[in-house]
Scaffold this motif. Structure first.
Motif, PDB file in Angstrom:
ATOM      1  N   MET A   1      -2.191   6.592 -14.144  1.00 11.09           N
ATOM      2  CA  MET A   1      -2.364   6.497 -12.692  1.00 11.09           C
ATOM      3  C   MET A   1      -1.512   7.561 -12.019  1.00 11.09           C
ATOM      4  O   MET A   1      -0.363   7.796 -12.392  1.00 11.09           O
ATOM      5  N   LYS A  66      -1.084  -1.096 -10.628  1.00  9.47           N
ATOM      6  CA  LYS A  66      -0.993  -0.727  -9.218  1.00  9.47           C
ATOM      7  C   LYS A  66      -0.031  -1.641  -8.473  1.00  9.47           C
ATOM      8  O   LYS A  66       0.724  -1.194  -7.601  1.00  9.47           O
ATOM      9  N   CYS A  89      -2.367   6.446  -4.050  1.00  7.67           N
ATOM     10  CA  CYS A  89      -2.465   6.371  -5.508  1.00  7.67           C
ATOM     11  C   CYS A  89      -3.922   6.305  -5.936  1.00  7.67           C
ATOM     12  O   CYS A  89      -4.800   5.883  -5.179  1.00  7.67           O
ATOM     13  N   GLN A  91      -6.469   6.355  -9.916  1.00  2.00           N
ATOM     14  CA  GLN A  91      -6.542   6.485 -11.367  1.00  2.00           C
ATOM     15  C   GLN A  91      -7.306   7.727 -11.793  1.00  2.00           C
ATOM     16  O   GLN A  91      -7.333   8.056 -12.976  1.00  2.00           O
TER      17      GLN A  91
END
Length: 419
Positions: A1, A66, A89, A91
């Motif tokens: 991530m 997360k 954020c 992935q």
């Protein structure tokens, strides 16, 4: 991530001032040192694979979930440095500075050029009053940046097409853009990203001047006559390489039309310059009353300001009737500094070089010496210290008048104020 974090404030420093990037680097560096200190370690740090920071933007590679990342950012916000963070954020893809970083299905990390939606076309216009070589280099440097940022060739071509339109709008010719594009396209991206080029350790002669329309004539004169210097058997030992010409920015219309602060109204101020007695204090008897000063070397000096006993920020000359003299400075009212020299004589004591001389040579007679102003440093309109400027002017006059040699009374000279 992927995770990208941005700080909101650093103790109220506005990003845009000259010191802001350096201050932010130091401040966040102190915060990072405390964050990664083993004594204050947090279990979330074990989830951080890599951590990169550019001034106030942080990019990290995260191995946890997360939810754990959200908790980690909350932990970062709880600090004694008054730092607040926002986070993005993903992935698969994240934007960091001018890079779009994405994870390819084969497991490789790819990058491409990223421009904020709000970004305008701020490239320097081709008709701007800048050196022509600088203007001609801008398209190539921009294509080079895209080549370095884009992993895939098709992404480079797409970004280059968008750049071409922006440069064309800024007045750059099609032929110049085509030449710059072809030059950048031929380069190997790996050589740009992983350059093994050795740093340039030479120390060239640098000619620094203000840019003007005559810059081509300056270059022509250098090209024509520099070989004469290198051909000379004596001068060539010190002059070998052709100088690098560097231009300072010329004053713009804004610089010429706008002042940084309001000027002081001097329409009712006395116009006569020189050193004058204020007529209101007991020190007036020791101050000259003249527009000019006769220096110990015989020269006549005219001060550019009006200085009285009450003036603050003065570089002065104390002259004894025997020919001895002393150069000093004061950021206090002139009369207070003179009183420091004169008052001890009435008590038959000595504290300065001047009253030590009068005590030894003139039996403590205070009327053996007169004070004149050499320079005046007005207080800054926005406040601040005038110490450095006073010290520089004092050193200049000590040097000019050789005041450290007899009959001068100054005991030393220091050029530290100029460093």
């Amino acid at each position: 991530m992927f995770g990208s974090s941005h700080y909101l404030q650093v103790q109220g420093v506005a990003m845009g001032t000259k010191c802001a990037p350096a201050y932010a680097n130091l401040y966040l560096g102190g915060w990072e040192r405390e964050l990664f200190d083993p004594v204050h370690s947090t279990p979330y740090l074990s989830k951080v694979i890599s951590w990169y920071r550019y001034i106030d933007d942080i990019l990290l590679f995260w191995s946890g979930t997360k939810d754990e990342l959200v908790l980690f950012v909350q932990h970062l916000t709880q600090n004694a440095f008054n730092l607040k963070f926002t986070m993005e954020c993903s992935q698969s893809q994240i934007n960091f500075l001018d890079l779009q970083i994405s994870l390819h299905p084969n497991g490789q990390i790819h990058t491409a050029l990223y421009r904020k939606p709000s970004s305008g076309n701020t490239i320097l216009h081709a008709s701007s009053a800048h050196p022509k070589p600088l203007l001609r280099s801008i398209p190539f440097s921009q294509y080079l940046r895209i080549k370095r940022n884009c992993t895939l060739e098709e992404e480079f071509l797409q970004a280059a097409q968008e750049l071409y339109s922006r440069l064309l709008d800024r007045g750059y010719s099609h032929s110049l853009l085509k030449k710059a594009f072809n030059k950048a396209k031929k380069l190997n991206r790996k050589d740009l990203v992983f350059s093994d080029k050795l740093p340039d350790t030479r120390q060239p002669i640098r000619l620094i001047t203000q840019y003007s329309n005559q810059h081509t004539q300056i270059k022509h004169i250098l090209n024509q006559f520099w070989p004469l210097l290198t051909a000379d058997p004596t001068i060539s030992k010190y002059v070998k390489t052709y100088p690098d010409v560097t231009y300072r920015r010329s004053p713009s219309l804004r610089d010429r039309l706008i002042k940084s602060h309001h000027s002081i109204d001097t329409s009712h101020a006395p116009t006569a310059t020189g050193t004058y007695q204020c007529g209101k204090c007991d020190i007036c008897a020791f101050v000259t009353n003249s527009r000019t000063v006769t220096l110990p070397n015989g020269d006549i000096h005219t001060i550019r300001h009006r200085v009285t006993c009450a003036t603050v920020g003065v570089v002065y000359l104390a002259q004894c009737q025997c020919g001895s003299y002393y150069v000093g400075k004061t950021k206090r009212p002139f009369q207070i500094r003179i009183r420091d020299h004169i008052k001890p004589l009435y008590k038959n004591t000595t504290t300065t070089a001047i009253n030590r001389h009068i005590a030894a040579q003139h039996n403590f007679d205070p009327h053996a010496i007169l004070f004149s102003a050499l320079e005046h440093v007005p207080p800054h309109a926005r406040g601040g210290s005038i110490d450095t400027r006073l010290l520089q002017l004092e050193t200049k006059w000590i040097h000019i008048l050789h005041a450290t040699s007899s009959p001068g009374l100054n005991e030393h000279i220091s050029f530290k104020p100029f460093l």
